[in-house]
Motif scaffolding. Structure first.
Motif, PDB file in Angstrom:
ATOM      1  N   ASP A  22      14.890 -13.108  -7.842  1.00 47.35           N
ATOM      2  CA  ASP A  22      16.241 -12.741  -8.279  1.00 47.35           C
ATOM      3  C   ASP A  22      16.722 -11.471  -7.583  1.00 47.35           C
ATOM      4  N   ALA A  23      15.802 -10.557  -7.264  1.00 49.93           N
ATOM      5  CA  ALA A  23      16.182  -9.284  -6.637  1.00 49.93           C
ATOM      6  C   ALA A  23      16.470  -9.433  -5.152  1.00 49.93           C
ATOM      7  N   GLY A  24      16.037 -10.555  -4.560  1.00 47.24           N
ATOM      8  CA  GLY A  24      16.299 -10.772  -3.139  1.00 47.24           C
ATOM      9  C   GLY A  24      15.189 -10.309  -2.214  1.00 47.24           C
ATOM     10  N   LEU A  25      13.987 -10.071  -2.754  1.00 48.02           N
ATOM     11  CA  LEU A  25      12.847  -9.751  -1.892  1.00 48.02           C
ATOM     12  C   LEU A  25      12.519 -10.952  -1.016  1.00 48.02           C
ATOM     13  N   GLN A  26      12.046 -10.707   0.197  1.00 50.04           N
ATOM     14  CA  GLN A  26      11.783 -11.785   1.151  1.00 50.04           C
ATOM     15  C   GLN A  26      10.385 -11.639   1.766  1.00 50.04           C
ATOM     16  N   PRO A  27       9.780 -12.774   2.171  1.00 46.67           N
ATOM     17  CA  PRO A  27       8.502 -12.684   2.891  1.00 46.67           C
ATOM     18  C   PRO A  27       8.660 -11.828   4.146  1.00 46.67           C
ATOM     19  N   GLY A  28       7.708 -10.975   4.402  1.00 45.29           N
ATOM     20  CA  GLY A  28       7.771 -10.081   5.553  1.00 45.29           C
ATOM     21  C   GLY A  28       8.262  -8.688   5.204  1.00 45.29           C
ATOM     22  N   ASP A  29       8.865  -8.537   4.019  1.00 44.01           N
ATOM     23  CA  ASP A  29       9.297  -7.201   3.584  1.00 44.01           C
ATOM     24  C   ASP A  29       8.073  -6.305   3.393  1.00 44.01           C
ATOM     25  N   GLU A  30       8.204  -5.058   3.812  1.00 38.75           N
ATOM     26  CA  GLU A  30       7.156  -4.066   3.561  1.00 38.75           C
ATOM     27  C   GLU A  30       7.682  -3.050   2.563  1.00 38.75           C
ATOM     28  N   VAL A  31       7.038  -2.981   1.411  1.00 42.43           N
ATOM     29  CA  VAL A  31       7.469  -2.069   0.354  1.00 42.43           C
ATOM     30  C   VAL A  31       7.083  -0.645   0.743  1.00 42.43           C
ATOM     31  N   VAL A  32       8.038   0.256   0.769  1.00 42.52           N
ATOM     32  CA  VAL A  32       7.769   1.638   1.186  1.00 42.52           C
ATOM     33  C   VAL A  32       7.951   2.636   0.050  1.00 42.52           C
ATOM     34  N   ALA A  33       8.640   2.236  -1.024  1.00 42.18           N
ATOM     35  CA  ALA A  33       8.827   3.145  -2.156  1.00 42.18           C
ATOM     36  C   ALA A  33       9.158   2.336  -3.405  1.00 42.18           C
ATOM     37  N   ILE A  34       8.677   2.832  -4.552  1.00 40.03           N
ATOM     38  CA  ILE A  34       8.971   2.209  -5.843  1.00 40.03           C
ATOM     39  C   ILE A  34       9.416   3.315  -6.797  1.00 40.03           C
ATOM     40  N   ALA A  35      10.597   3.150  -7.364  1.00 38.52           N
ATOM     41  CA  ALA A  35      11.146   4.144  -8.283  1.00 38.52           C
ATOM     42  C   ALA A  35      11.162   5.534  -7.653  1.00 38.52           C
ATOM     43  N   GLY A  36      11.473   5.580  -6.355  1.00 40.51           N
ATOM     44  CA  GLY A  36      11.561   6.845  -5.648  1.00 40.51           C
ATOM     45  C   GLY A  36      10.234   7.413  -5.200  1.00 40.51           C
ATOM     46  N   LYS A  37       9.120   6.749  -5.491  1.00 38.93           N
ATOM     47  CA  LYS A  37       7.802   7.238  -5.099  1.00 38.93           C
ATOM     48  C   LYS A  37       7.325   6.487  -3.856  1.00 38.93           C
ATOM     49  N   PRO A  38       7.103   7.210  -2.744  1.00 38.47           N
ATOM     50  CA  PRO A  38       6.634   6.523  -1.521  1.00 38.47           C
ATOM     51  C   PRO A  38       5.256   5.891  -1.730  1.00 38.47           C
ATOM     52  N   ILE A  39       5.044   4.726  -1.131  1.00 39.98           N
ATOM     53  CA  ILE A  39       3.730   4.076  -1.157  1.00 39.98           C
ATOM     54  C   ILE A  39       3.369   3.628   0.253  1.00 39.98           C
ATOM     55  N   SER A  40       2.077   3.461   0.496  1.00 41.91           N
ATOM     56  CA  SER A  40       1.632   3.052   1.827  1.00 41.91           C
ATOM     57  C   SER A  40       0.646   1.894   1.800  1.00 41.91           C
ATOM     58  N   THR A  41       0.161   1.522   0.594  1.00 41.96           N
ATOM     59  CA  THR A  41      -0.818   0.435   0.513  1.00 41.96           C
ATOM     60  C   THR A  41      -0.449  -0.540  -0.601  1.00 41.96           C
ATOM     61  N   TRP A  42      -0.998  -1.737  -0.470  1.00 45.05           N
ATOM     62  CA  TRP A  42      -0.797  -2.766  -1.493  1.00 45.05           C
ATOM     63  C   TRP A  42      -1.446  -2.343  -2.811  1.00 45.05           C
ATOM     64  N   SER A  43      -2.589  -1.664  -2.728  1.00 39.16           N
ATOM     65  CA  SER A  43      -3.274  -1.202  -3.940  1.00 39.16           C
ATOM     66  C   SER A  43      -2.396  -0.236  -4.719  1.00 39.16           C
ATOM     67  N   GLU A  44      -1.726   0.675  -4.005  1.00 37.37           N
ATOM     68  CA  GLU A  44      -0.806   1.603  -4.662  1.00 37.37           C
ATOM     69  C   GLU A  44       0.342   0.848  -5.320  1.00 37.37           C
ATOM     70  N   MET A  45       0.836  -0.151  -4.625  1.00 38.58           N
ATOM     71  CA  MET A  45       1.946  -0.932  -5.162  1.00 38.58           C
ATOM     72  C   MET A  45       1.550  -1.628  -6.454  1.00 38.58           C
ATOM     73  N   LEU A  46       0.337  -2.234  -6.488  1.00 39.28           N
ATOM     74  CA  LEU A  46      -0.123  -2.912  -7.701  1.00 39.28           C
ATOM     75  C   LEU A  46      -0.265  -1.931  -8.851  1.00 39.28           C
ATOM     76  N   THR A  47      -0.876  -0.771  -8.571  1.00 36.51           N
ATOM     77  CA  THR A  47      -1.111   0.226  -9.617  1.00 36.51           C
ATOM     78  C   THR A  47       0.204   0.686 -10.238  1.00 36.51           C
ATOM     79  N   ILE A  48       1.200   0.971  -9.401  1.00 29.74           N
ATOM     80  CA  ILE A  48       2.487   1.446  -9.899  1.00 29.74           C
ATOM     81  C   ILE A  48       3.229   0.338 -10.632  1.00 29.74           C
ATOM     82  N   THR A  49       3.251  -0.866 -10.053  1.00 29.07           N
ATOM     83  CA  THR A  49       4.013  -1.979 -10.622  1.00 29.07           C
ATOM     84  C   THR A  49       3.500  -2.356 -12.007  1.00 29.07           C
TER      85      THR A  49
END
Length: 403
Positions: free
Chosen positions: A164-191
Motif C-alpha cells: 500500500d505504501a508503494g515500496l518496490q523490489p530493489g529499494d534500499e531502505v536507508v532510514a526509518i522514522a528519521g533514523k539512518p540504517i545500513s543493514t537488514w538486521s537493523e531494519m528488522l530490529t527497528i521495524t
C-alpha cells in the motif's frame, strides 16, 4: 536420491580442490619456464607413481595420494647440486624479482581462480549480500499472524503495508522514522518495535524517496535471547530480503573485484583469529558443541559441499570453492618455511642484506643456509600436521553440517 547427490557434491568439491592444487603448481611451472629456469618434474599427488610422461626436459605425472603436488625446479637453493650445464638456468642464479614471481605464482593462481569463480557466480546465480544491505527482494501481498502461515493466502482484511505504501523490489531502505540504517538486521530490529504510520526513506534508481508505511502488529515466533523461541507481537511490513545480487557481464567485473576485496579482508581476519579457535576444535572432539566458526579441514569442507549440493545451494557451494582458493593463496604467502611465503622471505632477506652490505662497501653475503633453518621448518611442519589432524578428527566425529 538425496544421499547420491550428497556424495556427488562431496566428490565434486574434492575434485575442485584437486584442480586448485594442480593449477597452483602449474603456476610455478609456467612462470619458471617463462624465465628460462629448468623444471624437471611436475606431479599431482604424493606417494607411488600411477603414470607419467615426458615432454621436453620435464616429466609430468600423477601419484596415488591426491593430497598435494609439486613442481621441481633445478637449484631451488644454492645448496642444491646442479649439473654444470644447468647452472645458468638454476633458480638461485636468477634475479631476485624473478624468483619472487615464481614463488608467488601459486598463490597468484589461486587468487585469479577465485576471482574467475566469483565472476561466473555473479553472472549466473548472483553474489551473496555479504554486507547485509537492506535491499528489498519482494513485496508480499499482505502480513498475517504466524498461526495463519506466512505463505498462506491472504485472509480478508489482512494488511498490506509495504504494498500500500508503494515500496518496490530493489529499494534500499536507508532510514526509518528519521533514523539512518545500513543493514537488514537493523531494519528488522527497528521495524519490530513500530506501530502505525512511519516514514521509510529508500534509495530507488539513485534517488532518495520518502514513503509512509502504516506498520501493523502481528504475532511472530522470535528468539527469546536464551536460545529458545517465543511468540510475540511485532511490527511487520511485508517485505523479503535480497540475498543475492545478479549482474550483467559488464557490471559483474567491478562487482566481483569488490567482492574479492571483501573476501581478502575476511580471509586475513580469519587467519589472525585462527590460533584462538583451536581450543574449540579440541572441545568439539571431546563431545562439546561444534562452533560454526571453528576451522575445518578439506574433509569438513567437502562434507559441507555435499550438504550444499543435496539442498540445491549451488551458490554456497561455488562460494566455498572461491573462499578456499583465497584462503590457500593467502596462507601460502605467510613468511614461514616450508611455505612459498617462507622462501620469498628468505630471498628478500638476501636481497636487502646484500644491498646494505653494498652501501657499506662490502661484497654480497653467502646464500642463506637452509640447513640452519631446518629446526624452524620442522616446528612449522609439526604444528601444521597437528592442526590438520585435529581438524580432520573433528570433521569426522563432530562435523559442521548445514541445517
Amino acid at each position: 536420491m538425496n544421499t547420491f547427490i550428497n556424495i556427488l557434491g562431496v566428490l565434486l568439491f574434492a575434485f575442485g580442490i584437486a584442480v586448485s592444487i594442480a593449477l597452483h603448481e602449474f603456476g610455478h611451472l609456467l612462470t619458471a619456464k617463462f624465465y628460462g629456469m629448468k623444471v624437471t618434474r611436475y606431479f599431482i599427488g604424493f606417494g607411488p607413481k600411477l603414470f607419467s610422461f615426458r615432454k621436453g626436459e620435464t616429466e609430468y605425472g600423477l601419484k596415488a595420494i591426491p593430497a598435494g603436488g609439486f613442481c621441481e625446479i633445478t637449484g631451488m637453493t644454492a645448496l642444491d647440486e646442479v649439473h654444470p650445464d644447468d647452472r645458468k638456468r638454476a633458480f638461485y642464479n636468477q634475479k631476485v624479482w624473478k624468483r619472487v614471481v615464481v614463488l608467488s605464482a601459486g598463490s597468484i593462481t589461486h587468487f585469479i581462480l577465485g576471482f574467475i569463480i566469483l565472476l561466473i557466480l555473479a553472472m549466473t546465480l548472483g553474489l551473496p549480500n555479504n554486507k547485509d544491505q537492506p535491499v528489498l527482494a519482494e513485496i508480499t501481498p499482505c502480513v498475517q499472524n504466524h498461526t495463519v502461515g506466512l505463505t498462506a493466502p491472504c485472509q480478508p482484511g489482512a494488511p498490506a503495508p509495504a504494498k500500500d505504501a508503494g515500496l518496490q523490489p530493489g529499494d534500499e531502505v536507508v532510514a526509518i522514522a528519521g533514523k539512518p540504517i545500513s543493514t537488514w538486521s537493523e531494519m528488522l530490529t527497528i521495524t519490530r518495535e513500530l506501530n502505525g504510520p512511519t516514514e521509510f526513506k529508500v534509495l530507488r534508481d539513485g534517488k532518495e524517496v520518502a514513503l509512509s508505511v502504516n506498520v501493523p502488529k502481528v504475532t511472530r515466533e522470535v528468539l527469546d535471547g536464551k536460545g529458545g523461541r517465543e511468540v510475540k507481537e511485532v511490527g511487520a511490513i511485508g517485505v523479503t530480503w535480497q540475498q543475492n545480487f545478479e549482474y550483467s557481464p559488464l557490471a559483474a567485473v567491478p562487482a566481483s573485484i569488490a567482492f574479492t576485496g571483501d573476501m581478502f579482508v575476511n580471509t586475513w581476519k580469519g587467519l589472525m583469529r585462527f590460533p584462538e579457535r583451536i581450543p574449540a576444535v579440541v572441545q568439539a572432539i571431546g563431545g562439546g558443541q561444534r562452533d560454526l566458526d571453528t576451522p575445518i579441514s578439506v574433509v569438513g569442507a567437502s562434507r559441507l559441499g555435499g550438504d550444499a549440493a543435496e539442498r540445491g545451494l549451488w551458490a554456497f557451494f561455488i562460494l566455498m570453492l572461491a573462499g578456499l582458493n583465497f584462503f590457500v593463496g593467502v596462507f601460502n604467502l605467510l613468511p614461514l618455511l616450508p611455505l612459498d611465503g617462507g622462501h620469498i622471505a628468505v630471498n628478500l632477506y638476501e636481497r636487502v642484506r646484500d644491498w646494505v652490505r653494498k652501501l657499506r662497501g662490502k661484497p654480497a653475503g653467502a646464500p642463506v643456509d637452509y640447513m640452519r633453518l631446518l629446526p624452524l621448518t620442522y616446528v612449522v611442519i609439526f604444528i601444521g600436521g597437528a592442526i590438520t589432524l585435529l581438524t580432520v578428527t573433528a570433521d569426522i566425529v563432530n562435523p559442521i553440517r548445514l541445517q
